[in-house]
Scaffold this motif. Structure first.
Motif, short mmCIF file in Angstrom:
data_model
loop_
_atom_site.label_atom_id
_atom_site.label_comp_id
_atom_site.label_asym_id
_atom_site.label_seq_id
_atom_site.Cartn_x
_atom_site.Cartn_y
_atom_site.Cartn_z
N ARG A 1 1.45 0.28 -15.65
CA ARG A 1 2.78 0.42 -15.06
C ARG A 1 3.52 -0.89 -14.84
N ASP B 1 -11.95 -0.51 -7.69
CA ASP B 1 -11.20 0.62 -8.21
C ASP B 1 -10.74 0.30 -9.63
N ARG C 1 0.83 -1.21 0.00
CA ARG C 1 0.00 0.00 0.00
C ARG C 1 0.87 1.26 0.00
N GLY D 1 -7.81 2.46 -10.74
CA GLY D 1 -6.57 1.99 -10.17
C GLY D 1 -6.05 0.74 -10.86
N ARG E 1 0.87 6.34 -7.09
CA ARG E 1 -0.43 6.86 -7.55
C ARG E 1 -0.49 8.38 -7.44
N TYR E 2 0.12 8.94 -6.40
CA TYR E 2 0.18 10.39 -6.20
C TYR E 2 1.64 10.76 -5.94
N TRP F 1 2.21 1.65 -3.53
CA TRP F 1 1.10 1.98 -4.43
C TRP F 1 0.73 3.45 -4.36
N TRP F 2 0.53 3.97 -3.15
CA TRP F 2 0.06 5.34 -3.02
C TRP F 2 1.14 6.35 -3.38
N ARG G 1 -7.16 -3.99 -5.46
CA ARG G 1 -7.95 -2.98 -6.15
C ARG G 1 -9.28 -3.52 -6.65
N PHE H 1 -4.38 1.77 -14.01
CA PHE H 1 -3.05 2.30 -13.68
C PHE H 1 -2.06 1.17 -13.46
N LEU H 2 -2.48 0.13 -12.73
CA LEU H 2 -1.62 -1.02 -12.47
C LEU H 2 -1.22 -1.71 -13.76
#
Length: 325
Positions: free
Chosen positions: A280, A270, A230, A273, A237-238, A233-234, A265, A276-277
């Motif tokens: 990447r 999500d 996590r 999300g 993500r940001y 990931w975050w 996710r 996004f996964l």
């Protein structure tokens, strides 16, 4: 008792001051609640000692009932069920033991200008681990306070101009004094990978560079794999202030745990999300097939459509076939 309308139900005891209103005592029967931003045209700027602590007797003062509609006659007005609380944007100070024994409180939403907190303000808030912080540039001082007061894992979302700027996970750590009988003294030990994360502040300023530099050392010690996923990931993500080196480290971890991330996710519904996964990370045919099975099991048609599209893009039907004439 004067009655005013609001977005939640509150019984309040207040004191009008020159700068605004101080809430001396507050009780709600709602699980999710927001304290009033203002009362009688004055901003709410302070919470008194023991202001929201369950079981406290109502002190002397001006009483106000804030209501958003009909209330159950058997509602419990003692904050014992309070789980999610939004504090007023103009709040500046919080008194001693203000949230003492709010045992079900899990989430606080507030502005970083509420930086004056009294002693024991969060004592016995044993579930509190989630913070949504609106930033004006002073967030480091408030974050340093929360991180120091709460050694458990924290999930902090920072907002700037109404948008999510960063989401940070602060892993848990435990400080233990263990009796050393032969030496007749106590040994002080720290367990868990989170100590450095909870103290990556310099002069009460948050350093994202220092935060990211703790990643590799954390992986080299005993740590919670779910927490590490996590955290990585975050940050991806940001990616506020994320360097290329730090990004590469997080991305390598995400790649190694891509299926776990997909499972997480999918459970959160999500789809963005999940997209996004997929963008990447690299996926094998078998891993994508397993992710599709997970989406079917969870009855998530949007996610399943996304995964099937990705499967077709990466492994188009017939690409591995050959023909003889």
């Amino acid at each position: 008792m004067e009655t005013v309308s609001g977005v939640n139900n509150w019984k309040l005891v207040i004191r009008r001051e020159a700068a605004g209103v101080a809430v001396l005592w507050a009780a709600t029967c709602d699980a999710r609640a927001a304290l009033p931003e203002e009362l009688f045209g004055l901003p709410v700027t302070a919470l008194g000692d023991h202001a929201l602590a369950p079981g406290q007797p109502m002190p002397a003062g001006e009483t106000v009932l804030v209501t958003c509609g009909p209330m159950s006659e058997d509602a419990a007005w003692d904050n014992s069920g309070l789980e999610d609380l939004r504090l007023p944007e103009n709040l500046e100070r919080v008194g001693d033991y203000a949230f003492f024994n709010c045992r079900r409180l899990k989430t606080l939403r507030l502005r970083d200008t509420a930086c004056r907190w009294g002693g024991g303000a969060l004592m016995n808030c044993r579930r509190l681990d989630t913070f949504h912080l609106t930033c004006t540039g002073q967030e480091g001082e408030l974050l340093a306070y929360f991180a120091d007061e709460l050694p458990r894992e924290l999930d902090v979302t920072l907002y700037r101009a109404g948008e999510i700027a960063a989401r940070l996970i602060f892993p848990e750590y435990v400080e233990v004094y263990e009796e050393n009988c032969p030496a007749h003294h106590f040994d002080y030990n720290i367990y868990g990978a989170g100590y450095g994360y909870h103290h990556c502040f310099y002069q009460k300023k948050l350093s994202l560079k220092a935060y990211d530099e703790l990643w590799r050392p954390m992986l080299g010690m005993e740590h919670d794999e779910d927490c590490a996923l996590r955290l990585a990931w975050w940050r991806l993500r940001y990616p506020a202030e994320l360097t290329e080196r730090a990004e590469a480290g997080y991305l390598a971890h995400l790649q190694a745990h891509a299926l776990d991330a997909a499972r997480w996710r999918l459970a959160e519904r999500d789809t963005a999300g999940l997209r996004f996964l997929l963008e990447r990370t690299e996926w094998s045919r078998e891993a994508l097939s397993e992710a599709c099975d997970l989406a079917r099991t969870q009855e998530s048609p949007e996610a399943l459509a996304l995964l099937l599209e990705e499967q077709h893009r990466r492994f188009p039907a017939g690409a591995d076939k050959s023909f003889e004439l």
